[in-house]
Design a protein around this motif. Structure first.
Motif, mmCIF file in Angstrom:
data_model
loop_
_atom_site.group_PDB
_atom_site.id
_atom_site.type_symbol
_atom_site.label_atom_id
_atom_site.label_comp_id
_atom_site.label_asym_id
_atom_site.label_seq_id
_atom_site.Cartn_x
_atom_site.Cartn_y
_atom_site.Cartn_z
ATOM 1 N N VAL A 27 14.945 7.330 8.120
ATOM 2 C CA VAL A 27 16.000 6.123 7.418
ATOM 3 C C VAL A 27 16.725 7.360 6.611
ATOM 4 C CG1 VAL A 27 15.745 4.327 5.573
ATOM 5 C CG2 VAL A 27 13.831 4.811 6.944
ATOM 6 N N LEU A 84 18.846 -1.761 8.045
ATOM 7 C CA LEU A 84 17.546 -2.273 7.456
ATOM 8 C C LEU A 84 18.263 -3.614 6.722
ATOM 9 C CD1 LEU A 84 15.050 0.272 6.745
ATOM 10 C CD2 LEU A 84 15.141 -0.978 8.838
ATOM 11 N N ASN A 130 6.714 -3.847 7.999
ATOM 12 C CA ASN A 130 7.689 -2.600 8.215
ATOM 13 C C ASN A 130 6.910 -1.928 9.281
ATOM 14 O OD1 ASN A 130 9.570 -0.923 7.595
ATOM 15 N ND2 ASN A 130 8.678 0.347 6.163
ATOM 16 N N ARG A 131 8.139 -1.416 10.059
ATOM 17 C CA ARG A 131 7.710 -0.324 11.183
ATOM 18 C C ARG A 131 7.084 -1.037 12.133
ATOM 19 N NH1 ARG A 131 6.846 5.385 8.703
ATOM 20 N NH2 ARG A 131 7.577 5.864 10.637
ATOM 21 N N PRO A 185 12.027 -3.025 12.032
ATOM 22 C CA PRO A 185 11.514 -2.072 13.209
ATOM 23 C C PRO A 185 11.428 -0.856 12.788
ATOM 24 C CG PRO A 185 13.771 -2.426 13.270
ATOM 25 C CD PRO A 185 13.518 -3.338 12.181
ATOM 26 N N THR A 186 10.667 0.032 13.550
ATOM 27 C CA THR A 186 10.395 1.333 13.289
ATOM 28 C C THR A 186 11.685 2.109 13.588
ATOM 29 O OG1 THR A 186 8.170 1.368 13.780
ATOM 30 C CG2 THR A 186 9.177 3.473 13.992
ATOM 31 N N LEU A 187 12.314 2.841 12.862
ATOM 32 C CA LEU A 187 13.527 3.502 13.183
ATOM 33 C C LEU A 187 13.018 4.890 13.518
ATOM 34 C CD1 LEU A 187 15.458 2.461 9.907
ATOM 35 C CD2 LEU A 187 15.781 1.699 12.415
ATOM 36 N N ARG A 243 9.524 8.966 -9.448
ATOM 37 C CA ARG A 243 9.420 9.934 -8.415
ATOM 38 C C ARG A 243 10.651 10.018 -7.690
ATOM 39 N NH1 ARG A 243 5.226 7.355 -5.732
ATOM 40 N NH2 ARG A 243 5.729 8.845 -3.782
ATOM 41 N N LYS A 271 0.897 -1.230 -0.069
ATOM 42 C CA LYS A 271 -0.098 -0.022 -0.058
ATOM 43 C C LYS A 271 0.849 1.144 -0.045
ATOM 44 C CE LYS A 271 -3.202 2.169 3.212
ATOM 45 N NZ LYS A 271 -3.678 3.116 1.912
ATOM 46 N N GLY A 272 0.524 2.278 -0.510
ATOM 47 C CA GLY A 272 1.255 3.720 -0.535
ATOM 48 C C GLY A 272 1.732 4.040 0.747
ATOM 49 N N GLY A 273 2.793 4.291 0.873
ATOM 50 C CA GLY A 273 3.355 4.754 2.131
ATOM 51 C C GLY A 273 3.807 3.908 3.120
ATOM 52 N N THR A 274 3.763 2.714 2.911
ATOM 53 C CA THR A 274 4.171 1.560 3.921
ATOM 54 C C THR A 274 5.618 1.341 3.794
ATOM 55 O OG1 THR A 274 3.743 -0.224 2.047
ATOM 56 C CG2 THR A 274 1.867 0.347 3.710
ATOM 57 N N GLY A 275 6.236 1.704 2.759
ATOM 58 C CA GLY A 275 7.889 1.600 3.163
ATOM 59 C C GLY A 275 8.470 0.938 1.773
ATOM 60 N N LYS A 276 7.467 1.027 0.317
ATOM 61 C CA LYS A 276 8.084 0.076 -0.519
ATOM 62 C C LYS A 276 9.408 0.344 -1.185
ATOM 63 C CE LYS A 276 4.673 1.575 -3.120
ATOM 64 N NZ LYS A 276 3.931 2.250 -1.991
ATOM 65 N N THR A 277 9.681 1.562 -1.399
ATOM 66 C CA THR A 277 10.861 2.321 -1.781
ATOM 67 C C THR A 277 11.863 1.964 -0.642
ATOM 68 O OG1 THR A 277 9.727 3.947 -2.728
ATOM 69 C CG2 THR A 277 12.365 4.185 -2.539
ATOM 70 N N THR A 278 11.896 2.155 0.608
ATOM 71 C CA THR A 278 12.849 1.890 1.688
ATOM 72 C C THR A 278 13.013 0.444 1.586
ATOM 73 O OG1 THR A 278 11.666 3.521 2.862
ATOM 74 C CG2 THR A 278 13.233 1.921 3.975
HETATM 75 N N1 LIG Z 1 11.291 1.166 9.285
HETATM 76 C C1 LIG Z 1 10.980 2.539 9.065
HETATM 77 N N2 LIG Z 1 11.253 3.048 10.277
HETATM 78 C C2 LIG Z 1 11.112 4.564 10.313
HETATM 79 N N3 LIG Z 1 10.586 5.139 8.767
HETATM 80 C C3 LIG Z 1 10.337 4.445 7.989
HETATM 81 C C4 LIG Z 1 10.598 2.956 7.931
HETATM 82 N N4 LIG Z 1 10.235 2.669 6.641
HETATM 83 C C5 LIG Z 1 10.107 3.699 6.092
HETATM 84 N N5 LIG Z 1 9.978 4.632 6.913
HETATM 85 C C6 LIG Z 1 9.725 6.266 6.299
HETATM 86 O O1 LIG Z 1 8.052 6.115 5.857
HETATM 87 C C7 LIG Z 1 8.128 6.873 4.756
HETATM 88 C C8 LIG Z 1 7.731 6.140 3.736
HETATM 89 O O2 LIG Z 1 8.515 5.428 3.076
HETATM 90 P P1 LIG Z 1 8.878 5.099 1.526
HETATM 91 O O3 LIG Z 1 8.762 6.272 0.842
HETATM 92 O O4 LIG Z 1 9.569 3.863 1.389
HETATM 93 O O5 LIG Z 1 7.396 4.286 1.399
HETATM 94 P P2 LIG Z 1 6.688 4.001 -0.151
HETATM 95 O O6 LIG Z 1 5.594 2.908 0.187
HETATM 96 O O7 LIG Z 1 7.739 3.869 -1.161
HETATM 97 O O8 LIG Z 1 5.747 5.528 -0.367
HETATM 98 P P3 LIG Z 1 4.924 5.884 -1.714
HETATM 99 O O9 LIG Z 1 3.760 4.907 -1.766
HETATM 100 O O10 LIG Z 1 4.817 7.238 -1.499
HETATM 101 O O11 LIG Z 1 6.007 5.571 -2.793
HETATM 102 C C9 LIG Z 1 9.344 7.400 4.464
HETATM 103 O O12 LIG Z 1 9.604 8.913 5.148
HETATM 104 C C10 LIG Z 1 10.448 6.357 5.275
HETATM 105 O O13 LIG Z 1 11.600 7.346 5.681
#
Ligand SMILES: Nc1ncnc2c1ncn2[C@@H]1O[C@H](COP(=O)(O)OP(=O)(O)OP(=O)(O)O)[C@@H](O)[C@H]1O
Ligand SMILES: [Mg+2]
Length: 327
Positions: free
Chosen positions: A310, A318, A226-227, A304-306, A46, A15-22
Motif C-alpha cells: 500500500v 482503495l 480487507n485483503r 482487494p489484496t494489493l 505509533r 484485530k491487530g494487523g488486519t488493516g485498521k490504519t490503512t
Molecule cells: N488491501 C491490502 N493489500 C495489501 N496490503 C495491505 C492491505 N491492507 C493493509 N495492508 C498491509 O498490511 C499491513 C498492516 O496494515 P495496517 O498497518 O493498516 O494494519 P493495522 O490493523 O493498522 O495494524 P496494527 O494493529 O499494527 O495497527 C501493512 O503492511 C499494510 O500495508
C-alpha cells in the motif's frame, strides 16, 4: 456518503494487523471526496498515518496531509495523551503555564502512564473536542472525523471509559464532559466500523466485538473485509482441482506449447496442481468465512489484496473502491 448520511464520527477498529490504519486512511480520503473536510485521528501514537502518507512523524497538531478528488481535504492528528492532558488542564482549569510546569516535573507522564483509563479519557476527549468544534462561520470545522482506534480486544472498553468516569463524578465539569462524550459516542452521529480478514481469528474477533459493542450500547457501522483474493481459475477448473480430477498430463500440452518445461513439463504440471489445490482450499475457506461475515447482518465492504503493498497511489485506489461501495 449515502450509507452513513448522519454519521460524523467514524471509528475504525479490527484485530491487530488486519488493516485498521490503512482502512481508516482510505475511508478519510473517501469521505473527503467531493470537497469535504475530514480529520483523520490516530489514538495509539505509533505514527502509522505518517508512514502511510509517506510523511515525517506528525506532531500533536492538526495538519493538512492530503487532498481528495473534488477539492476535499484530509487533516491528520496524532493524539498523544500528554498533549491531550495539557489541553484538558488548559480548557477546564485554565492551567496553561502551570500545566506545562507539571509536565516538567514529570507529573503528566506519570498521570498518563500510571492510569490507562485516564489515557483513554483524554484521547476520546480530544476527539470529542474536534467533533464539536465550529469555525467563525458557525459551521463544524470538520464534516467528518475518522478515528484509527485501538484493536477489537480493547475497543468497547476504550469507547466506554467515559461512562465509568461519569459514574465516579456526580457533578462538575468532568461529569459534564464525560456525559457529553458518551452522548456523542452512543448517538447516530457515530459508527464503529470493523476491519477483518477472511481468516478464522479476525472473523471471530469481529463477531465478539459486535456483541460487546452492542452490549455497551455503542453504534456498530459496517464490516470492511480487507485483503480479499480473486481467482484466475474459472468455475469448471476450480471444481476439477477441488475434486482432484485434473491430472498433470492434462496440463502438459499447454505448458509445452508455452515453453514452460524446466525441469520437465510433467514436473511443472505437478507443482502447479499442488499450488492450485492449496489456492482452491483457501478460496473455499474464504467463502465460508465470508458467509459468516454476511451473517453478522451489517453492511459489508470489500477491499482487494494489493500485491505491491500500500503506497500513496494504492491508498487512493482503495479510497475510490470504498467510495463506490458506500455510494
Ligand atoms: N488491501 C491490502 N493489500 C495489501 N496490503 C495491505 C492491505 N491492507 C493493509 N495492508 C498491509 O498490511 C499491513 C498492516 O496494515 P495496517 O498497518 O493498516 O494494519 P493495522 O490493523 O493498522 O495494524 P496494527 O494493529 O499494527 O495497527 C501493512 O503492511 C499494510 O500495508
Ligand atoms: Mg494501525
Amino acid at each position: 456518503m449515502s450509507d452513513w448520511p448522519r454519521v460524523r464520527l467514524h471509528v475504525v477498529t479490527g484485530k491487530g494487523g488486519t488493516g485498521k490504519t490503512t482502512v481508516a486512511a482510505a475511508l478519510a480520503l473517501a469521505l473527503a471526496t467531493g470537497g469535504r473536510r475530514v480529520l483523520l485521528c490516530e489514538a495509539e501514537g505509533r505514527q502509522g498515518i505518517a508512514r502511510l502518507f509517506e510523511l515525517d512523524p506528525l506532531p500533536y497538531e492538526e495538519r493538512l496531509i492530503a487532498v481528495a478528488p473534488g477539492s476535499g481535504e484530509v487533516t491528520a492528528l496524532a493524539i498523544d495523551p500528554e498533549g491531550a492532558l495539557l489541553d484538558y488542564l488548559e480548557m477546564y482549569y485554565h492551567l496553561g503555564r502551570a500545566g506545562r510546569l507539571l509536565d516538567r516535573f514529570g507529573v503528566v507522564d506519570f498521570a498518563t502512564t500510571i492510569a490507562p483509563g485516564l489515557r483513554d479519557v483524554l484521547l476520546t476527549g480530544k476527539v470529542y473536542e474536534a467533533f464539536r468544534r465550529r469555525g467563525a462561520d458557525g459551521y463544524h470545522t470538520y464534516d467528518a472525523i475518522v478515528l484509527d482506534a485501538p484493536p477489537t480486544g480493547r475497543i468497547a472498553r476504550f469507547l466506554n471509559v467515559n461512562a465509568e468516569v461519569a459514574g465516579l463524578a456526580r457533578v462538575g465539569p468532568i461529569r459534564t464532559q464525560s456525559d457529553g462524550i458518551m452522548q456523542v459516542l452512543r448517538s447516530r452521529g457515530t459508527a464503529v466500523h470493523l476491519v477483518t480478514l477472511l481468516e478464522d481469528m479476525p472473523v471471530q474477533e469481529t463477531a465478539d466485538a459486535i456483541r460487546e459493542l452492542s452490549a455497551a450500547d455503542l453504534p456498530i457501522g459496517g464490516v470492511v473485509v480487507n485483503r480479499t483474493h480473486s481467482s484466475p481459475l474459472d468455475a469448471t477448473t476450480r471444481k476439477a482441482v477441488a475434486e482432484g480430477t485434473l491430472a498433470p498430463a492434462d496440463l502438459v500440452p499447454a505448458l509445452s506449447a508455452a515453453g514452460v518445461d524446466e525441469p520437465s513439463p510433467a514436473a511443472v504440471a505437478t507443482g502447479l496442481l499442488t499450488e492450485a489445490a492449496e489456492h482452491v482450499e483457501r478460496l473455499d475457506l474464504e467463502e465460508r468465512l465470508h458467509e459468516q461475515v454476511e451473517d453478522l447482518d451489517r453492511p459489508v465492504y470489500r477491499l482487494p489484496t494489493l500485491t505491491d503493498g500500500v503506497d500513496l497511489g494504492a491508498l487512493y485506489d482503495l479510497a475510490e473502491l470504498l467510495c463506490e461501495q458506500l455510494a
